[in-house]
Design an enzyme around this catalytic site. Structure first.
Site, PDB file in Angstrom:
ATOM      1  N   HIS A 204       0.957  -1.232   0.121  1.00  0.00           N
ATOM      2  CA  HIS A 204       0.029   0.094   0.027  1.00  0.00           C
ATOM      3  C   HIS A 204       0.685   1.355  -0.225  1.00  0.00           C
ATOM      4  CE1 HIS A 204      -3.440  -2.410   1.674  1.00  0.00           C
ATOM      5  NE2 HIS A 204      -3.399  -2.793   0.392  1.00  0.00           N
TER       6      HIS A 204
ATOM      7  N   CYS B 134       3.673  19.629  -9.310  1.00  0.00           N
ATOM      8  CA  CYS B 134       4.874  19.083  -9.957  1.00  0.00           C
ATOM      9  C   CYS B 134       5.245  19.815 -10.989  1.00  0.00           C
ATOM     10  CB  CYS B 134       4.134  17.511 -10.619  1.00  0.00           C
ATOM     11  SG  CYS B 134       5.182  16.649 -11.714  1.00  0.00           S
TER      12      CYS B 134
ATOM     13  N   GLY C  93      -1.439  -9.039  12.407  1.00  0.00           N
ATOM     14  CA  GLY C  93      -2.139  -7.730  12.722  1.00  0.00           C
ATOM     15  C   GLY C  93      -2.780  -7.271  11.546  1.00  0.00           C
TER      16      GLY C  93
HETATM   17  C1  BJW Z   1      -3.309  -6.343  16.637  1.00  0.00           C
HETATM   18  C2  BJW Z   1      -2.683  -5.410  17.521  1.00  0.00           C
HETATM   19  C3  BJW Z   1      -1.359  -5.915  18.341  1.00  0.00           C
HETATM   20  C4  BJW Z   1      -4.357  -4.545  16.793  1.00  0.00           C
HETATM   21  N1  BJW Z   1      -1.272  -7.271  17.931  1.00  0.00           N
HETATM   22  N2  BJW Z   1      -2.910  -7.508  16.432  1.00  0.00           N
HETATM   23  C5  BJW Z   1     -13.136  -7.603  -3.176  1.00  0.00           C
HETATM   24  C6  BJW Z   1     -14.184  -7.854  -2.433  1.00  0.00           C
HETATM   25  C7  BJW Z   1     -14.477  -6.659  -2.059  1.00  0.00           C
HETATM   26  C8  BJW Z   1     -13.920  -5.303  -1.991  1.00  0.00           C
HETATM   27  C9  BJW Z   1     -13.020  -5.220  -2.838  1.00  0.00           C
HETATM   28  C10 BJW Z   1     -12.429  -6.519  -3.500  1.00  0.00           C
HETATM   29  N3  BJW Z   1     -11.350  -6.086  -4.318  1.00  0.00           N
HETATM   30  C11 BJW Z   1     -11.055  -4.755  -4.268  1.00  0.00           C
HETATM   31  C12 BJW Z   1     -12.127  -4.227  -3.323  1.00  0.00           C
HETATM   32  C13 BJW Z   1     -12.210  -2.731  -2.844  1.00  0.00           C
HETATM   33  C14 BJW Z   1     -11.221  -2.383  -1.775  1.00  0.00           C
HETATM   34  C15 BJW Z   1     -11.399  -3.269  -0.627  1.00  0.00           C
HETATM   35  O1  BJW Z   1     -10.769  -3.951  -0.292  1.00  0.00           O
HETATM   36  N4  BJW Z   1     -12.347  -2.846   0.132  1.00  0.00           N
HETATM   37  C16 BJW Z   1     -12.917  -3.700   1.468  1.00  0.00           C
HETATM   38  C17 BJW Z   1     -12.575  -2.642   2.585  1.00  0.00           C
HETATM   39  C18 BJW Z   1     -14.323  -3.803   1.260  1.00  0.00           C
HETATM   40  N5  BJW Z   1      -9.882  -2.412  -2.268  1.00  0.00           N
HETATM   41  C19 BJW Z   1      -9.295  -1.433  -2.968  1.00  0.00           C
HETATM   42  O2  BJW Z   1      -9.917  -0.483  -3.358  1.00  0.00           O
HETATM   43  C20 BJW Z   1      -7.868  -1.862  -3.401  1.00  0.00           C
HETATM   44  N6  BJW Z   1      -7.569  -1.800  -4.750  1.00  0.00           N
HETATM   45  C21 BJW Z   1      -7.991  -2.510  -5.503  1.00  0.00           C
HETATM   46  O3  BJW Z   1      -8.453  -3.725  -5.276  1.00  0.00           O
HETATM   47  O4  BJW Z   1      -7.798  -2.150  -6.982  1.00  0.00           O
HETATM   48  C22 BJW Z   1      -8.536  -2.859  -7.980  1.00  0.00           C
HETATM   49  C23 BJW Z   1     -10.065  -2.504  -7.984  1.00  0.00           C
HETATM   50  C24 BJW Z   1     -10.351  -1.026  -8.023  1.00  0.00           C
HETATM   51  C25 BJW Z   1     -11.674  -0.604  -7.757  1.00  0.00           C
HETATM   52  C26 BJW Z   1     -12.544  -1.734  -7.693  1.00  0.00           C
HETATM   53  C27 BJW Z   1     -12.258  -2.954  -7.824  1.00  0.00           C
HETATM   54  C28 BJW Z   1     -10.871  -3.462  -7.753  1.00  0.00           C
HETATM   55  C29 BJW Z   1      -6.928  -0.728  -2.534  1.00  0.00           C
HETATM   56  C30 BJW Z   1      -7.050  -0.840  -0.965  1.00  0.00           C
HETATM   57  C31 BJW Z   1      -6.071   0.139  -0.394  1.00  0.00           C
HETATM   58  C32 BJW Z   1      -6.233   0.066   0.945  1.00  0.00           C
HETATM   59  N7  BJW Z   1      -5.632   1.477   1.391  1.00  0.00           N
HETATM   60  C33 BJW Z   1      -5.508   1.706   2.927  1.00  0.00           C
HETATM   61  C34 BJW Z   1      -5.098   3.133   3.070  1.00  0.00           C
HETATM   62  C35 BJW Z   1      -3.686   3.269   3.049  1.00  0.00           C
HETATM   63  C36 BJW Z   1      -3.066   4.626   3.030  1.00  0.00           C
HETATM   64  C37 BJW Z   1      -3.180   5.179   4.446  1.00  0.00           C
HETATM   65  O5  BJW Z   1      -2.515   4.694   5.182  1.00  0.00           O
HETATM   66  O6  BJW Z   1      -4.141   6.148   4.688  1.00  0.00           O
HETATM   67  O7  BJW Z   1      -4.692   0.619   3.579  1.00  0.00           O
HETATM   68  S1  BJW Z   1      -7.047   1.545   3.913  1.00  0.00           S
HETATM   69  C38 BJW Z   1      -6.328   0.682   5.497  1.00  0.00           C
HETATM   70  O8  BJW Z   1      -6.850  -0.823   5.251  1.00  0.00           O
HETATM   71  C39 BJW Z   1      -4.739   0.448   4.819  1.00  0.00           C
HETATM   72  C40 BJW Z   1      -4.355  -0.652   5.434  1.00  0.00           C
HETATM   73  O9  BJW Z   1      -3.203  -1.138   4.651  1.00  0.00           O
HETATM   74  C41 BJW Z   1      -5.625  -1.583   5.068  1.00  0.00           C
HETATM   75  C42 BJW Z   1      -5.574  -3.046   5.970  1.00  0.00           C
HETATM   76  O10 BJW Z   1      -5.944  -2.605   7.241  1.00  0.00           O
HETATM   77  P1  BJW Z   1      -5.268  -3.383   8.429  1.00  0.00           P
HETATM   78  O11 BJW Z   1      -3.953  -3.369   8.364  1.00  0.00           O
HETATM   79  O12 BJW Z   1      -5.644  -4.772   8.186  1.00  0.00           O
HETATM   80  O13 BJW Z   1      -5.694  -2.513   9.575  1.00  0.00           O
HETATM   81  P2  BJW Z   1      -7.113  -2.777  10.507  1.00  0.00           P
HETATM   82  O14 BJW Z   1      -7.119  -1.500  11.232  1.00  0.00           O
HETATM   83  O15 BJW Z   1      -8.265  -3.135   9.539  1.00  0.00           O
HETATM   84  O16 BJW Z   1      -6.729  -3.996  11.376  1.00  0.00           O
HETATM   85  C43 BJW Z   1      -5.795  -4.132  12.504  1.00  0.00           C
HETATM   86  C44 BJW Z   1      -5.836  -5.611  12.989  1.00  0.00           C
HETATM   87  O17 BJW Z   1      -4.864  -5.468  13.953  1.00  0.00           O
HETATM   88  C45 BJW Z   1      -6.981  -6.138  13.895  1.00  0.00           C
HETATM   89  O18 BJW Z   1      -7.315  -7.249  13.334  1.00  0.00           O
HETATM   90  C46 BJW Z   1      -6.585  -5.794  15.145  1.00  0.00           C
HETATM   91  O19 BJW Z   1      -7.347  -7.063  15.964  1.00  0.00           O
HETATM   92  C47 BJW Z   1      -5.092  -6.222  15.293  1.00  0.00           C
HETATM   93  N8  BJW Z   1      -4.237  -5.846  16.089  1.00  0.00           N
HETATM   94  N9  BJW Z   1      -3.485  -4.275  17.689  1.00  0.00           N
HETATM   95  C48 BJW Z   1      -1.542  -7.983  17.155  1.00  0.00           C
HETATM   96  N10 BJW Z   1      -0.910  -5.202  19.284  1.00  0.00           N
END
Ligand code: BJW
Length: 247
Positions: free
Chosen positions: A120, A148, A188
């Protein structure tokens, strides 16, 4: 010392290739907020539609730029935690080790992990919204995003927003590792954001043992071969100790 399943330790001892996918939880103990934790997650306080989409940036570039500049500063002020450090130490224990992260904070590299696959992007890097040329900014200051030299648009944080494609080479490398590894760790991450969320399921289909390290249950939990419940900053160092005690 925490107990780990003997079969898991045996699998790790004989593993030729270990792959790890990390998410925001691995940096939580460094003080970087996660996205979806109910009280403290970024999406509990901010709407992703307002800040983490290309449309949001086009609508209000200053708002988005300032939010990321603020977060980039906060990331610069924190340190890697024992979870990051354990993963950096694990890279030398296996013939092949692939670290894939969804995190944009650069903390894996700062703790000594090599060749981190950043799915990401990186909040400390910037590129042009139009021509994608990289900009070398030592730090982004609040204000309006700088223009830019191409004259068509301004700089933006080099992160992947919703609706945007992931960097192709990084995603390909991650998919190849998921398909080829013997053990796949998912650490995580809530495992809800695609296509990253598909990687552990793909690893399992290709025969890897899947290990989830998370404080809470996720959509992966029921499918994982081993679930290590708790904080990654405690579990990963304990696992490393257990692996080394067995060596
Ligand atoms: C601990 C802890 C401790 C806490 N120890 N554990 C298929 C199905 C459905 C939807 C889609 C699909 N394909 C694509 C999509 C759309 C979308 C998507 O997935 N949406 C879903 C949310 C429904 N995906 C996209 O748009 C992606 N692009 C794409 O697929 O392009 C092609 C396409 C385009 C258009 C349509 C279809 C396809 C891009 C995704 C980009 C995500 N960007 C972000 C922001 C990054 C920039 C920023 O920082 O601002 O990335 S969103 C955010 O979520 C960030 C993260 O990397 C990402 C994942 O989150 P993460 O890391 O899992 O964090 P949390 O908070 O969710 O979870 C934390 C976990 O830690 C929890 O489980 C806690 O329990 C745990 N925890 N403390 C151990 N100490």
């Amino acid at each position: 010392m925490q107990d780990f399943a003997p079969e898991l330790l045996a699998k790790l001892k004989s593993a030729k290739h270990v792959a790890v996918l990390t998410g925001a939880g691995v940096s939580a103990e460094s003080g970087v907020p996660t996205f979806r934790d109910a009280q403290t997650g970024l999406w509990a306080r901010f709407r992703p539609e307002d800040l983490a989409t290309p449309e949001a940036f086009r609508r209000d570039p200053k708002l988005v730029w300032d939010w990321y500049a603020h977060r980039a500063r906060a990331v610069g002020a924190v340190e890697p935690n024992p979870g990051h450090r354990a993963l950096a130490l694990m890279q030398d224990l296996f013939p092949q080790f692939t670290l894939i992260t969804q995190n944009v904070d650069g903390l894996h590299a700062r703790s000594g992990s090599r060749a981190v696959i950043e799915l990401h992007g990186n909040i400390l890097k910037h590129k042009c919204m139009d021509c994608s040329i990289a900009l070398d900014l030592s730090s982004a200051s609040p204000g309006s995003p700088p223009p830019c030299p191409c004259g068509k648009s301004s700089y933006r944080p080099d992160v992947v927003w919703f609706g945007e494609n992931l960097p192709l080479a990084a995603l390909d490398e991650a998919k190849i590792a998921a398909a080829a590894c013997d053990v796949f760790f998912c650490v995580g991450t809530s495992t809800v954001v695609y296509p990253a969320a598909e990687l552990p399921f793909s690893a399992r289909r290709h025969g890897a043992a899947v290990v989830e390290v998370n404080r809470d249950e996720t959509p992966l939990t029921a499918e994982a071969d081993y679930v290590l419940r708790g904080a990654s900053g405690e579990i990963l160092p304990a696992l490393l100790d257990a692996m080394q005690a067995k060596a």
